[in-house]
Enzyme design. Sequence first.
Site, mmCIF file in Angstrom:
data_model
loop_
_atom_site.group_PDB
_atom_site.id
_atom_site.type_symbol
_atom_site.label_atom_id
_atom_site.label_comp_id
_atom_site.label_asym_id
_atom_site.label_seq_id
_atom_site.Cartn_x
_atom_site.Cartn_y
_atom_site.Cartn_z
ATOM 1 N N ILE A 56 0.844 -1.231 0.025
ATOM 2 C CA ILE A 56 0.134 0.227 0.025
ATOM 3 C C ILE A 56 0.769 1.241 -0.157
ATOM 4 O O ILE A 56 0.555 2.032 -0.614
ATOM 5 C CB ILE A 56 -0.948 -0.060 1.148
ATOM 6 C CG1 ILE A 56 -2.025 -0.984 1.193
ATOM 7 C CG2 ILE A 56 -1.634 1.439 1.323
ATOM 8 C CD1 ILE A 56 -2.750 -1.308 2.379
ATOM 9 N N SER A 183 -7.016 -0.960 9.970
ATOM 10 C CA SER A 183 -7.309 -2.132 9.261
ATOM 11 C C SER A 183 -8.674 -2.370 9.658
ATOM 12 O O SER A 183 -9.306 -1.906 10.663
ATOM 13 C CB SER A 183 -6.632 -3.189 9.707
ATOM 14 O OG SER A 183 -7.090 -4.399 9.153
ATOM 15 N N TYR A 196 -2.275 -8.262 16.216
ATOM 16 C CA TYR A 196 -2.425 -7.526 15.078
ATOM 17 C C TYR A 196 -3.869 -6.639 15.472
ATOM 18 O O TYR A 196 -3.854 -5.525 15.409
ATOM 19 C CB TYR A 196 -2.528 -8.220 13.928
ATOM 20 C CG TYR A 196 -2.730 -7.363 12.639
ATOM 21 C CD1 TYR A 196 -1.675 -6.544 12.137
ATOM 22 C CD2 TYR A 196 -3.999 -7.488 11.910
ATOM 23 C CE1 TYR A 196 -1.817 -5.854 11.007
ATOM 24 C CE2 TYR A 196 -4.022 -6.653 10.579
ATOM 25 C CZ TYR A 196 -2.960 -5.820 10.390
ATOM 26 O OH TYR A 196 -3.267 -5.193 9.251
HETATM 27 N N1 NAP Z 1 -2.944 -5.599 2.556
HETATM 28 C C1 NAP Z 1 -3.938 -5.926 3.401
HETATM 29 O O1 NAP Z 1 -4.904 -6.734 3.172
HETATM 30 C C2 NAP Z 1 -4.194 -4.809 4.476
HETATM 31 C C3 NAP Z 1 -5.354 -4.539 4.946
HETATM 32 C C4 NAP Z 1 -5.437 -3.760 6.107
HETATM 33 C C5 NAP Z 1 -4.511 -3.219 6.613
HETATM 34 N N2 NAP Z 1 -3.229 -3.250 6.111
HETATM 35 C C6 NAP Z 1 -2.280 -2.274 6.673
HETATM 36 O O2 NAP Z 1 -1.413 -1.621 5.515
HETATM 37 C C7 NAP Z 1 -0.147 -1.555 6.159
HETATM 38 C C8 NAP Z 1 0.851 -1.915 4.869
HETATM 39 O O3 NAP Z 1 0.768 -3.281 4.767
HETATM 40 P P1 NAP Z 1 0.938 -3.812 3.109
HETATM 41 O O4 NAP Z 1 -0.481 -4.492 2.879
HETATM 42 O O5 NAP Z 1 1.233 -2.829 2.273
HETATM 43 O O6 NAP Z 1 1.898 -4.949 3.438
HETATM 44 P P2 NAP Z 1 3.405 -5.083 2.926
HETATM 45 O O7 NAP Z 1 3.391 -5.165 1.486
HETATM 46 O O8 NAP Z 1 4.222 -6.046 3.544
HETATM 47 O O9 NAP Z 1 4.175 -3.807 3.413
HETATM 48 C C9 NAP Z 1 4.511 -3.374 4.600
HETATM 49 C C10 NAP Z 1 5.302 -2.075 4.694
HETATM 50 O O10 NAP Z 1 5.704 -2.102 5.922
HETATM 51 C C11 NAP Z 1 7.381 -1.684 6.298
HETATM 52 N N3 NAP Z 1 7.481 -2.323 7.765
HETATM 53 C C12 NAP Z 1 7.204 -3.313 8.016
HETATM 54 N N4 NAP Z 1 7.898 -3.436 9.439
HETATM 55 C C13 NAP Z 1 8.423 -2.150 9.660
HETATM 56 C C14 NAP Z 1 9.338 -1.526 10.595
HETATM 57 N N5 NAP Z 1 9.500 -2.091 11.764
HETATM 58 N N6 NAP Z 1 9.741 -0.458 10.316
HETATM 59 C C15 NAP Z 1 9.559 0.372 9.087
HETATM 60 N N7 NAP Z 1 8.622 -0.118 8.186
HETATM 61 C C16 NAP Z 1 8.353 -1.524 8.248
HETATM 62 C C17 NAP Z 1 7.778 -2.853 5.020
HETATM 63 O O11 NAP Z 1 9.096 -2.391 4.784
HETATM 64 P P3 NAP Z 1 10.280 -2.775 5.256
HETATM 65 O O12 NAP Z 1 10.282 -4.478 5.430
HETATM 66 O O13 NAP Z 1 11.554 -2.477 4.061
HETATM 67 O O14 NAP Z 1 10.759 -2.173 6.473
HETATM 68 C C18 NAP Z 1 6.663 -2.479 4.005
HETATM 69 O O15 NAP Z 1 7.168 -1.179 3.240
HETATM 70 C C19 NAP Z 1 0.172 -2.124 7.313
HETATM 71 O O16 NAP Z 1 -0.164 -1.286 8.203
HETATM 72 C C20 NAP Z 1 -1.034 -3.466 7.313
HETATM 73 O O17 NAP Z 1 -1.285 -3.668 8.686
HETATM 74 C C21 NAP Z 1 -3.118 -4.074 5.193
#
Ligand code: NAP
Length: 303
Positions: A56, A183, A196
């Site tokens: 995202i 979320s 979570y």
């Molecule tokens: N995809 C879904 O279905 C969904 C639904 C509801 C909410 N969300 C929320 O959307 C957000 C983004 O998730 P996503 O779906 O885009 O997943 P993703 O593709 O796994 O991306 C997660 C991002 O967070 C970064 N990250 C993780 N731990 C970190 C840390 N300790 N410090 C700094 N950066 C960190 C990762 O980068 P690095 O590994 O490079 O640090 C990556 O850029 C999250 O908050 C997730 O809870 C996602």
Amino acid sequence: MLELIVYGVLLFLLVQMFRLWMADGDLSLMWYERFGQSPAQLAGKVVWITGASSGIGEALAVEMSKVGTKLVLSARRKEELERVKQTCVETGNVAEKDVLVVPLDSVAHDTHAGCVKRVLAHFGKVDVLINTSWRSQRSSFLETTLINERKAQFTVPPQVSLTKAVLPHMMEQGEGQIVVTGSTSGMIAEAGLSAYCGSKFALRGFYGALRAELQSYDIDVLLVCPGPVETNVVQNAMVGDPDKFFNQDPKLDPSHANDVSAPRCARLFMVAMANRLEEVWISRNPWLTYAYLVSYLPFIGNR
Ligand SMILES: NC(=O)c1ccc[n+]([C@@H]2O[C@H](COP(=O)([O-])OP(=O)(O)OC[C@H]3O[C@@H](n4cnc5c(N)ncnc54)[C@H](OP(=O)(O)O)[C@@H]3O)[C@@H](O)[C@H]2O)c1
């Protein structure tokens, strides 16, 4: 005549129910997308995105670069951030100097003040902070580590520290916007996601309280609650040991059978930001309907 009116009203309700079933966001978001301010309003603003190396956050960077938003990209993996920067410069409406890469770990709180200094030295301001970094979870409560100092799942949500570091600057500036990715798991409790869900439910309370505290400043607080979105969230989910990854193909996860695409999710984020909304839900059904049910009919929704 009366019959005609009744049939007309019933037809109208049916059409609205069908539209709600096909929607990928809550009703206010769908309304503002159609009739509200355009995301092009974000042109020229300095927007800091955490979690910008993937999913995202990456989609937000790419979509915002298209409308000419200046960007700060943060996450832990520098090389991935550089890749996203390259995409923004090549496909967007921004130059090299308009995109700054600032690697950071969201839970390394003591480094955040230094990151803010770097951003202010480069751009002189931060208009919007989007806290989107974090990982999901796939483990039962008993398997889950309770406290692990730097990767604590049950303490301060990771989004809070950078918000605290950026806020004094926004207050001095006299305006700003704090956006946080919650979320639908911060509304609907699910098995295997206790940490979570706990952290995402907490975000709603925390940012709601912050919004109330900032009422006398021109600083908006926006909580975005996505349902399932097509990203690496399932592969990157923590298991009992937060250093390990779940690594499962999201197609095997039934909750991800009807995902919103990451670029579409980013676009709806931008609609909410441009219209200074307070809370939006971005999801297809059935999660969108569940979100309405837990909010308005909890005795049904919570089942
Ligand atoms: N995809 C879904 O279905 C969904 C639904 C509801 C909410 N969300 C929320 O959307 C957000 C983004 O998730 P996503 O779906 O885009 O997943 P993703 O593709 O796994 O991306 C997660 C991002 O967070 C970064 N990250 C993780 N731990 C970190 C840390 N300790 N410090 C700094 N950066 C960190 C990762 O980068 P690095 O590994 O490079 O640090 C990556 O850029 C999250 O908050 C997730 O809870 C996602």
